[in-house]
Design a protein around this motif. Structure first.
Motif, mmCIF file in Angstrom:
data_model
loop_
_atom_site.group_PDB
_atom_site.id
_atom_site.type_symbol
_atom_site.label_atom_id
_atom_site.label_comp_id
_atom_site.label_asym_id
_atom_site.label_seq_id
_atom_site.Cartn_x
_atom_site.Cartn_y
_atom_site.Cartn_z
ATOM 1 N N TRP A 66 0.826 -1.199 0.000
ATOM 2 C CA TRP A 66 0.000 0.000 0.000
ATOM 3 C C TRP A 66 0.860 1.248 0.000
ATOM 4 O O TRP A 66 1.722 1.413 0.840
ATOM 5 N N ASP A 99 -6.565 -7.771 3.380
ATOM 6 C CA ASP A 99 -7.432 -6.983 2.487
ATOM 7 C C ASP A 99 -7.479 -7.741 1.163
ATOM 8 O O ASP A 99 -8.210 -8.716 1.043
ATOM 9 N N TRP A 146 -15.961 -3.406 2.687
ATOM 10 C CA TRP A 146 -14.640 -2.790 2.719
ATOM 11 C C TRP A 146 -14.655 -1.482 3.494
ATOM 12 O O TRP A 146 -15.540 -0.645 3.322
ATOM 13 N N ILE A 147 -13.666 -1.320 4.318
ATOM 14 C CA ILE A 147 -13.530 -0.108 5.125
ATOM 15 C C ILE A 147 -12.044 0.083 5.402
ATOM 16 O O ILE A 147 -11.290 -0.905 5.415
ATOM 17 N N TYR A 151 -5.525 2.443 11.862
ATOM 18 C CA TYR A 151 -4.851 1.881 13.038
ATOM 19 C C TYR A 151 -4.010 2.952 13.731
ATOM 20 O O TYR A 151 -3.497 3.870 13.073
HETATM 21 N N1 ADE Z 1 -3.991 -2.120 4.772
HETATM 22 C C1 ADE Z 1 -4.497 -2.731 3.699
HETATM 23 N N2 ADE Z 1 -5.844 -2.649 3.673
HETATM 24 C C2 ADE Z 1 -6.218 -1.958 4.765
HETATM 25 C C3 ADE Z 1 -7.464 -1.525 5.288
HETATM 26 N N3 ADE Z 1 -8.605 -1.800 4.671
HETATM 27 N N4 ADE Z 1 -7.442 -0.820 6.441
HETATM 28 C C4 ADE Z 1 -6.269 -0.544 7.042
HETATM 29 N N5 ADE Z 1 -5.079 -0.914 6.612
HETATM 30 C C5 ADE Z 1 -5.035 -1.620 5.463
#
Ligand code: ADE
Length: 226
Positions: A66, A99, A146-147, A151
């Motif tokens: 990501w 994910d 999906w959300i 973190y």
């Molecule tokens: N890293 C990859 N997908 C994520 C998600 N949906 N939320 C937080 N961190 C991620």
């Protein structure tokens, strides 16, 4: 409804969720000899799992996927592909979330091929079942829609990217805007009130000015780099 679905995750929730995950692993009757954190997201859950499962051996591999918060990058790559002998070890590979699953698939392939563990299992706090290309052996939360989980260990990074995205994509932030207007747009985009972010809001704005992404003006802020 906000434009981007975001859940702000607290440190307390992380402890609670990882404790829940550790119970599932324990109740399965399986115990790892070594925990491998997938950097960077798996670090905190992996360290907590060591505590809850009484495991001392913790190492990591870095699988990068990501680039921007809540925007998918093309491909996962494995950094620092060092080799170790795990032929007599039960290995638990840990990440924060599954994910697309690509970074975990890559890490699993690499470890299986190069480290040859006796056993390899995968654990994650969350599994986004409708989009994931793999299912972890252990997970706590099955995410049905999906959300973006914001973190606590990526708070500054994510908030900075969230702000940048407003300036790049929202017509109303084409010209300079006041901080109050920016806050209003932030709430509209992400459903999070900047007051929930304590010092991170201010820190993100400072970081973006230092990087040259934003410029402070008389009225407020404007985008510097296109
Ligand atoms: N890293 C990859 N997908 C994520 C998600 N949906 N939320 C937080 N961190 C991620």
């Amino acid at each position: 409804m906000p434009r981007v679905r975001v859940k702000l995750v607290s440190w307390d929730e992380i402890v609670e969720w990882t404790m829940g995950l550790s119970k599932i692993i324990e109740e399965s009757g399986w115990k790892p000899d070594v925990i491998v954190a997938v950097a960077r997201g798996g670090y905190v859950p992996a360290r907590l799992l060591c505590d809850f499962l009484d495991v001392t051996d913790l190492i990591s591999v870095q699988s990068q996927h990501w680039v921007e918060a809540a925007i998918v990058a093309e491909k996962a790559i494995l950094r620092y592909p060092y080799k170790v002998d795990m032929s007599d070890k039960r290995v638990l590979l840990v990440d924060d979330i599954v994910d697309t699953g690509e970074s975990l698939i890559l890490a699993r392939e690499f470890i299986t091929r190069e480290w040859k563990p006796l056993e390899l299992k995968i654990a994650a706090l969350q599994w986004i079942s409708p989009v994931a290309k793999m299912k972890p052996d252990y997970y706590l939360i099955d995410v049905k829609e999906w959300i973006w989980f914001q973190y606590p260990w990526t708070r500054l990074e994510d908030i900075s990217q969230f702000i940048t995205r407003i300036f790049r994509e929202d017509e109303r932030a084409r010209e300079e805007i006041t901080e109050d207007k920016l806050k209003e747009l932030f709430i509209e985009w992400y459903g999070i009130h900047p007051s929930e972010l304590s010092h991170y809001w201010k820190l993100a704005l400072e970081k973006l000015q230092k990087k040259g992404t934003l410029k402070k003006t008389d009225k407020g802020f404007k985008l510097e780099k296109k």
